[in-house]
Enzyme design. Structure first.
Site, PDB file in Angstrom:
ATOM      1  N   GLU A 283     -10.387   7.988 -12.491  1.00 18.36           N
ATOM      2  CA  GLU A 283      -9.332   8.708 -11.709  1.00 18.36           C
ATOM      3  C   GLU A 283      -8.141   8.763 -12.495  1.00 18.36           C
ATOM      4  O   GLU A 283      -7.502   7.833 -12.938  1.00 18.36           O
ATOM      5  CB  GLU A 283      -9.228   7.371 -10.647  1.00 18.36           C
ATOM      6  CG  GLU A 283      -8.427   7.725  -9.536  1.00 18.36           C
ATOM      7  CD  GLU A 283      -8.286   6.663  -8.339  1.00 18.36           C
ATOM      8  OE1 GLU A 283      -7.900   5.654  -8.657  1.00 18.36           O
ATOM      9  OE2 GLU A 283      -8.295   7.131  -7.226  1.00 18.36           O
TER      10      GLU A 283
ATOM     11  N   CYS B 186      -6.280   9.047  -3.168  1.00 18.12           N
ATOM     12  CA  CYS B 186      -7.304   8.535  -3.277  1.00 18.12           C
ATOM     13  C   CYS B 186      -8.611   9.451  -3.114  1.00 18.12           C
ATOM     14  O   CYS B 186      -9.730   9.216  -3.481  1.00 18.12           O
ATOM     15  CB  CYS B 186      -7.483   7.067  -2.832  1.00 18.12           C
ATOM     16  SG  CYS B 186      -7.254   7.139  -0.933  1.00 18.12           S
TER      17      CYS B 186
ATOM     18  N   LYS C  45       3.077  -6.620   2.543  1.00 17.12           N
ATOM     19  CA  LYS C  45       3.662  -6.308   1.084  1.00 17.12           C
ATOM     20  C   LYS C  45       3.468  -4.994   0.873  1.00 17.12           C
ATOM     21  O   LYS C  45       2.617  -4.571   0.333  1.00 17.12           O
ATOM     22  CB  LYS C  45       3.071  -7.404   0.220  1.00 17.12           C
ATOM     23  CG  LYS C  45       3.295  -7.724  -1.190  1.00 17.12           C
ATOM     24  CD  LYS C  45       4.032  -6.963  -2.023  1.00 17.12           C
ATOM     25  CE  LYS C  45       3.484  -6.335  -3.204  1.00 17.12           C
ATOM     26  NZ  LYS C  45       4.065  -5.243  -3.788  1.00 17.12           N
TER      27      LYS C  45
ATOM     28  N   GLU D 211      -9.689  -1.060   0.115  1.00 13.69           N
ATOM     29  CA  GLU D 211      -9.864   0.447   0.118  1.00 13.69           C
ATOM     30  C   GLU D 211      -9.154   0.760  -1.362  1.00 13.69           C
ATOM     31  O   GLU D 211      -7.997   0.545  -1.809  1.00 13.69           O
ATOM     32  CB  GLU D 211      -8.775   1.101   1.148  1.00 13.69           C
ATOM     33  CG  GLU D 211      -9.210   0.609   2.368  1.00 13.69           C
ATOM     34  CD  GLU D 211     -10.512   1.241   3.016  1.00 13.69           C
ATOM     35  OE1 GLU D 211     -11.068   2.187   2.298  1.00 13.69           O
ATOM     36  OE2 GLU D 211     -11.195   0.642   3.865  1.00 13.69           O
TER      37      GLU D 211
HETATM   38  P1  NDP Z   1      -1.876  -1.186  -7.185  1.00 17.70           P
HETATM   39  O1  NDP Z   1      -3.374  -1.876  -7.217  1.00 17.70           O
HETATM   40  O2  NDP Z   1      -1.276  -1.329  -8.657  1.00 17.70           O
HETATM   41  O3  NDP Z   1      -1.384  -1.936  -6.201  1.00 17.70           O
HETATM   42  C1  NDP Z   1      -1.420  -1.601  -4.612  1.00 17.70           C
HETATM   43  C2  NDP Z   1      -0.895  -2.978  -4.017  1.00 17.70           C
HETATM   44  O4  NDP Z   1      -1.083  -4.084  -4.575  1.00 17.70           O
HETATM   45  C3  NDP Z   1       0.956  -2.653  -4.333  1.00 17.70           C
HETATM   46  O5  NDP Z   1       1.612  -3.382  -3.261  1.00 17.70           O
HETATM   47  C4  NDP Z   1       0.765  -3.595  -5.556  1.00 17.70           C
HETATM   48  O6  NDP Z   1       2.343  -3.996  -5.645  1.00 17.70           O
HETATM   49  C5  NDP Z   1       0.210  -4.823  -5.250  1.00 17.70           C
HETATM   50  N1  NDP Z   1      -0.395  -5.351  -6.338  1.00 17.70           N
HETATM   51  C6  NDP Z   1      -0.562  -5.304  -7.547  1.00 17.70           C
HETATM   52  N2  NDP Z   1      -0.866  -6.122  -8.561  1.00 17.70           N
HETATM   53  C7  NDP Z   1      -1.276  -7.079  -7.459  1.00 17.70           C
HETATM   54  C8  NDP Z   1      -1.893  -8.385  -7.369  1.00 17.70           C
HETATM   55  N3  NDP Z   1      -2.493  -8.825  -8.588  1.00 17.70           N
HETATM   56  N4  NDP Z   1      -2.368  -9.107  -6.233  1.00 17.70           N
HETATM   57  C9  NDP Z   1      -1.917  -8.587  -5.103  1.00 17.70           C
HETATM   58  N5  NDP Z   1      -1.295  -7.434  -5.104  1.00 17.70           N
HETATM   59  C10 NDP Z   1      -1.054  -6.471  -6.224  1.00 17.70           C
HETATM   60  O7  NDP Z   1      -2.134   0.365  -6.888  1.00 17.70           O
HETATM   61  P2  NDP Z   1      -1.133   1.266  -6.780  1.00 17.70           P
HETATM   62  O8  NDP Z   1       0.139   0.947  -6.020  1.00 17.70           O
HETATM   63  O9  NDP Z   1      -0.943   1.802  -8.294  1.00 17.70           O
HETATM   64  O10 NDP Z   1      -1.923   2.618  -6.082  1.00 17.70           O
HETATM   65  C11 NDP Z   1      -2.655   3.210  -6.665  1.00 17.70           C
HETATM   66  C12 NDP Z   1      -3.926   3.049  -6.665  1.00 17.70           C
HETATM   67  O11 NDP Z   1      -4.455   2.812  -5.226  1.00 17.70           O
HETATM   68  C13 NDP Z   1      -5.108   4.242  -7.095  1.00 17.70           C
HETATM   69  O12 NDP Z   1      -6.061   3.643  -7.975  1.00 17.70           O
HETATM   70  C14 NDP Z   1      -5.732   4.522  -5.662  1.00 17.70           C
HETATM   71  O13 NDP Z   1      -6.832   5.055  -5.867  1.00 17.70           O
HETATM   72  C15 NDP Z   1      -5.629   3.453  -4.810  1.00 17.70           C
HETATM   73  N6  NDP Z   1      -5.622   3.697  -3.567  1.00 17.70           N
HETATM   74  C16 NDP Z   1      -6.669   3.805  -2.613  1.00 17.70           C
HETATM   75  C17 NDP Z   1      -6.573   4.129  -1.401  1.00 17.70           C
HETATM   76  C18 NDP Z   1      -7.831   3.988  -0.382  1.00 17.70           C
HETATM   77  O14 NDP Z   1      -7.377   4.045   0.721  1.00 17.70           O
HETATM   78  N7  NDP Z   1      -9.082   3.724  -0.848  1.00 17.70           N
HETATM   79  C19 NDP Z   1      -5.598   4.548  -0.842  1.00 17.70           C
HETATM   80  C20 NDP Z   1      -4.417   4.825  -1.734  1.00 17.70           C
HETATM   81  C21 NDP Z   1      -4.331   4.190  -2.985  1.00 17.70           C
HETATM   82  P3  NDP Z   1       3.444  -3.102  -6.665  1.00 17.70           P
HETATM   83  O15 NDP Z   1       3.527  -2.012  -6.213  1.00 17.70           O
HETATM   84  O16 NDP Z   1       4.556  -3.988  -6.630  1.00 17.70           O
HETATM   85  O17 NDP Z   1       2.683  -3.285  -8.128  1.00 17.70           O
END
Ligand code: NDP
Length: 502
Positions: free
Chosen positions: A391, A290, A181, A256
């Site tokens: 963050e 991140c 996804k 992550e």
């Molecule tokens: P989100 O947590 O909003 O989304 C991450 C993924 O999860 C997307 O595919 C999103 O879909 C999906 N998602 C959202 N809500 C749900 C849910 N309730 N159940 C299951 N899946 C869900 O993060 P962002 O996409 O906004 O990414 C930014 C964040 O990710 C930052 O906080 C960053 O720190 C973190 N990050 C961490 C990394 C690491 O390796 N530790 C690397 C990169 C980012 P949709 O896009 O459709 O909302």
């Protein structure tokens, strides 16, 4: 300003090798630098997610993928790597256009994508178990690593192809089957990569993809009873939701999550290299990273001079169209995120901190249709300030001075996050002592935002659970199974033998 030259892409789900249209409404993606429509995706509801999970379930329970030899899985993964290698430029352009990341940065990430797939192939070939041969006479045991089953891979928008490559090939190398996804904002490169996996000969049911929104498609997938393991990268807030659903269903999870890395610069460091790296770590991918070095900690004796140099180099960064080869900083992902980042900039202005460069949205010189924020540096930041603690996920750097190593460690660890930190020194003792005391999954010494496929990656504290990539990344998708073999008689306490035969 536009980086788009073609018609919008139109994608459906990829389930069992077939393109499946949406069972819900469709989603659109606009180029964040121009607002131009670039892609349209399907939106998976419960029915599509059920189909995709069922395909992965069949492929795991009855299909060839988990039963192939490691060598055969490796061969197909290498073919996948080679096809991705051939498509690098196209995939880089898709990520550049949908994320808003400069094309030069996207190209570097695609090299990383290929490297991860190749490395995972080598793991598929060489993974082995354990054997116990001194347990007792006529008693041996061995443990093999068996694939967990159906893996749900949830990917965020900031590094769409790269983060997918930190999960998919490792899951496949382990023998799992998958449902991907991608983020609703950046799904194109994932769809294209799944097509390449199929073209490489990886069985269709082993790699499935559904596009859609997080709270609908993502939530349905990660809590699906037929999913065995969830590998999630995203925000800490969403990670908690995924963890509680997985806790209820008793699935394995890897999370992550967010970060707020410290970049600690000691006075004895190579300050020229450290200044370049401070700019790079803070502003790569517009700070939507991140492991961004978002907190710059500088030893007081060199702070004024060093920070002035970091600010001078930051002012040389070119903000503009992601498609432009000369661009260093692109737009933020979308308008809502821009408002969030600008909210932090306002919080910085309202505290006692001073923006020594940047500190505003950029709307001039053709940037007015996009979500551009000037690379911003705040000095005079208090460790309790929101801009130091939370963050931001944008191009905003907070600078705090420290006196000695104890002070640096205290400030570095003064965060709920623990994904990565960096330190700069020419003293090997300082390097060892401080890196041991900084609480994070990764500590970089005299480098920053670095890595290799062999090196496990993940966080402590609110930055997550588990480790991705490397051998540990493969093991996220396996569990051990012990086979105990007794080839002689074992003395049992009962039934009692009282003499004679029964
Ligand atoms: P989100 O947590 O909003 O989304 C991450 C993924 O999860 C997307 O595919 C999103 O879909 C999906 N998602 C959202 N809500 C749900 C849910 N309730 N159940 C299951 N899946 C869900 O993060 P962002 O996409 O906004 O990414 C930014 C964040 O990710 C930052 O906080 C960053 O720190 C973190 N990050 C961490 C990394 C690491 O390796 N530790 C690397 C990169 C980012 P949709 O896009 O459709 O909302």
């Amino acid at each position: 300003m536009s980086s788009t030259t073609t018609e919008p892409r139109r994608y459906d789900h990829l389930i069992d090798g077939t393109s499946v249209p949406s069972d819900a409404d469709r989603l659109i993606r606009r180029d964040p630098s121009s607002g131009q429509l670039v892609a349209e995706y399907a939106h998976a509801g419960q029915g599509d997610v059920d189909l995709a999970v069922a395909a992965a379930r069949r492929a795991f329970d009855d299909g060839p993928w988990p039963r192939l030899s490691g060598a055969d899985r490796a061969r197909l993964l290498r073919r996948f790597a080679s096809l991705v290698d051939g498509a690098r430029e196209r995939l880089a352009r898709l990520d550049s256009e949908e994320v808003g990341k400069p094309i030069s940065i996207a190209r570097g990430e695609l090299q990383g994508v290929v490297a991860h797939i190749e490395y995972a192939a080598s793991l598929a070939h060489t993974e082995r178990g354990d054997a116990w041969t001194t347990l007792d006479t006529d008693f041996v045991a061995y443990a093999s690593q068996v694939p967990l089953g159906v893996a749900a891979l949830v990917v965020p928008w900031n590094f769409p192809a790269l983060i997918l490559a930190q999960k998919l090939p490792y899951a496949l190398a382990a023998g799992c089957t998958t449902v991907i996804k991608p983020s609703e904002f950046t799904s194109s490169s994932a769809v294209e990569m799944v097509r390449l996996a199929h073209e490489a000969g990886i069985p269709a049911g082993a790699v499935n993809l559904v596009t859609g929104l997080g709270p609908t498609t993502g939530q349905t997938l990660t809590s699906h009873p037929d999913v065995d393991v969830v590998s999630f990268t995203g925000s800490t807030q969403t990670g908690r939701l995924v963890a509680s659903a997985a806790g209820h269903n008793l699935k394995r999870i890897g999370l992550e999550l967010g970060g707020k890395a410290a970049n600690v610069v000691f006075a004895d460091a190579d300050l020229d290299r450290a200044a370049d790296a401070a700019v790079y770590a803070a502003f790569i991918n517009q700070g939507e990273c991140c492991v961004s070095g978002a907190r710059l900690l500088v030893q007081r004796s060199v702070a004024d001079e060093f920070v002035a140099e970091v600010a001078r180099r930051t002012r040389t960064l070119r903000v503009g169209s992601p498609a432009d080869e000369a661009t260093d900083i692109g737009p933020l992902i979308h308008g809502e995120h821009l408002e969030r980042v600008l909210g932090y900039v306002t919080a910085g202005h309202e505290s006692d901190a001073t923006a020594i460069t940047g500190g505003e949205r950029l709307t001039d010189d053709g940037l007015d249709d996009g979500w551009f924020v000037a690379p911003t540096i705040f000095t005079g930041v208090a460790p309790t300030d929101r801009i130091f603690q939370e963050e931001i996920f944008g191009p905003v750097l907070s600078v705090v001075e420290f006196d000695d190593a104890d002070d640096a460690v205290r400030l570095g660890n003064d965060t709920v996050y623990g994904l990565a930190n960096a330190l700069w020194t020419s003293d090997i003792a300082t390097a060892h002592r401080v890196s041991a005391r900084l609480r994070s999954g990764t500590v970089w010494v005299n480098t920053n935002v670095d890595g290799a496929p062999a090196l496990a990656f993940g966080g402590t504290k609110d930055s997550g659970i588990g480790r991705e990539v490397g051998h540990e990344g493969l093991r996220e998708f396996t569990e051990s199974k012990t086979i105990q073999i007794r080839s002689g008689n074992r003395q049992l306490p009962f039934p009692r033998r009282t003499g004679g035969t029964a």
